[in-house]
Design a protein around this motif. Structure first.
Motif, PDB file in Angstrom:
ATOM      1  N   GLU A  58       0.815  -1.218   0.000  1.00  0.00           N
ATOM      2  CA  GLU A  58       0.000   0.000   0.000  1.00  0.00           C
ATOM      3  C   GLU A  58       0.845   1.263   0.000  1.00  0.00           C
ATOM      4  O   GLU A  58       0.320   2.363  -0.024  1.00  0.00           O
ATOM      5  CB  GLU A  58      -0.946  -0.002   1.206  1.00  0.00           C
ATOM      6  N   GLY A  59       2.137   1.111   0.067  1.00  0.00           N
ATOM      7  CA  GLY A  59       3.024   2.266  -0.012  1.00  0.00           C
ATOM      8  C   GLY A  59       3.416   2.817   1.332  1.00  0.00           C
ATOM      9  O   GLY A  59       3.118   2.253   2.385  1.00  0.00           O
ATOM     10  N   ARG A  87       9.125   9.021  -9.644  1.00  0.00           N
ATOM     11  CA  ARG A  87       9.309  10.332  -9.015  1.00  0.00           C
ATOM     12  C   ARG A  87       8.015  11.149  -9.106  1.00  0.00           C
ATOM     13  O   ARG A  87       7.597  11.772  -8.125  1.00  0.00           O
ATOM     14  CB  ARG A  87      10.474  11.064  -9.702  1.00  0.00           C
ATOM     15  N   ARG A  88       7.354  11.136 -10.271  1.00  0.00           N
ATOM     16  CA  ARG A  88       6.075  11.850 -10.424  1.00  0.00           C
ATOM     17  C   ARG A  88       5.002  11.246  -9.522  1.00  0.00           C
ATOM     18  O   ARG A  88       4.220  11.974  -8.905  1.00  0.00           O
ATOM     19  CB  ARG A  88       5.619  11.824 -11.888  1.00  0.00           C
ATOM     20  N   GLU A  89       4.943   9.916  -9.437  1.00  0.00           N
ATOM     21  CA  GLU A  89       3.944   9.252  -8.599  1.00  0.00           C
ATOM     22  C   GLU A  89       4.155   9.582  -7.124  1.00  0.00           C
ATOM     23  O   GLU A  89       3.189   9.813  -6.399  1.00  0.00           O
ATOM     24  CB  GLU A  89       4.004   7.739  -8.813  1.00  0.00           C
ATOM     25  N   ALA A  92       2.888  13.057  -6.590  1.00  0.00           N
ATOM     26  CA  ALA A  92       1.425  13.118  -6.707  1.00  0.00           C
ATOM     27  C   ALA A  92       0.725  12.481  -5.511  1.00  0.00           C
ATOM     28  O   ALA A  92      -0.372  12.905  -5.133  1.00  0.00           O
ATOM     29  CB  ALA A  92       0.975  12.432  -7.998  1.00  0.00           C
ATOM     30  N   ASP A  93       1.368  11.483  -4.892  1.00  0.00           N
ATOM     31  CA  ASP A  93       0.779  10.802  -3.741  1.00  0.00           C
ATOM     32  C   ASP A  93       1.099  11.490  -2.414  1.00  0.00           C
ATOM     33  O   ASP A  93       0.838  10.942  -1.347  1.00  0.00           O
ATOM     34  CB  ASP A  93       1.265   9.344  -3.679  1.00  0.00           C
TER      35      ASP A  93
END
Length: 176
Positions: A58-59, A87-89, A92-93
């Motif tokens: 789940e990160g 890097r973008r994810e 964004a998260d």
């Protein structure tokens, strides 16, 4: 199969398959691993990203370090677009992205010369037609002058024109 041996690609693929298909093993390793640090992430590939994602679940425990401009392992499947997408994810998260823009290796005149050389070569904007190219970002020097006792470094540029078929790579290698 004839040699009863596995290569690095086989090991990666089998690890991904095991984690993807076996919930008990996946759960065990997710419980066991509290933080995932991947250094030189610019040299990963899609399969390695999949492995990291399976372990991350789940990160919230992934920490990657890398510099897209230093990706050098394309010959073995590294894909710098993987790094740029992750890097973008992360950003964004709600994760944190910290550019490391200070160099402790070089002095101000050398860093300025390199910035001046690389800015027009790399360009300052992303190019959707070339997603593997990281736009230029200037470095900042930590020290104003070369370290005591060292000769001032300098920039030397060698150009080899032509194509592979007419020997340009050999000329470039000779120059290096």
């Amino acid at each position: 199969d004839e040699l009863n041996a596995l290569d690095f690609d086989d090991l990666e693929e089998r690890a991904v398959t095991l984690l993807r298909e076996n919930a008990e093993v996946r759960r065990h390793w997710r419980d066991e691993i509290h933080t995932i640090l991947v250094d030189e992430f610019q040299d990963t590939n899609g399969r390695q990203r999949g492995l990291v994602n399976l372990l991350n679940g789940e990160g919230g425990r992934l920490f990657v370090v890398g510099d897209a401009k230093q990706s050098i392992y394309r010959f073995r499947g590294a894909d710098v677009t993987v790094f740029r997408q992750v890097r973008r994810e992360i950003a964004a998260d709600g994760g944190h992205v910290f550019p490391l823009a200070t160099t402790y290796r070089a002095h101000a005149p050398l860093v300025q010369a390199l910035n001046n050389l690389l800015r027009p070569v790399l360009g300052e904007a992303e190019d959707p037609a070339r997603p593997w190219v990281e736009p230029f970002a200037p470095l900042n020097p930590y020290r104003a002058q070369p370290a005591r006792g060292l000769a001032a470094p300098h920039v030397e540029l060698h150009l080899a024109v032509g194509t592979k078929t007419d020997g340009a790579l050999d000329r470039a290698a000779d120059a290096l």
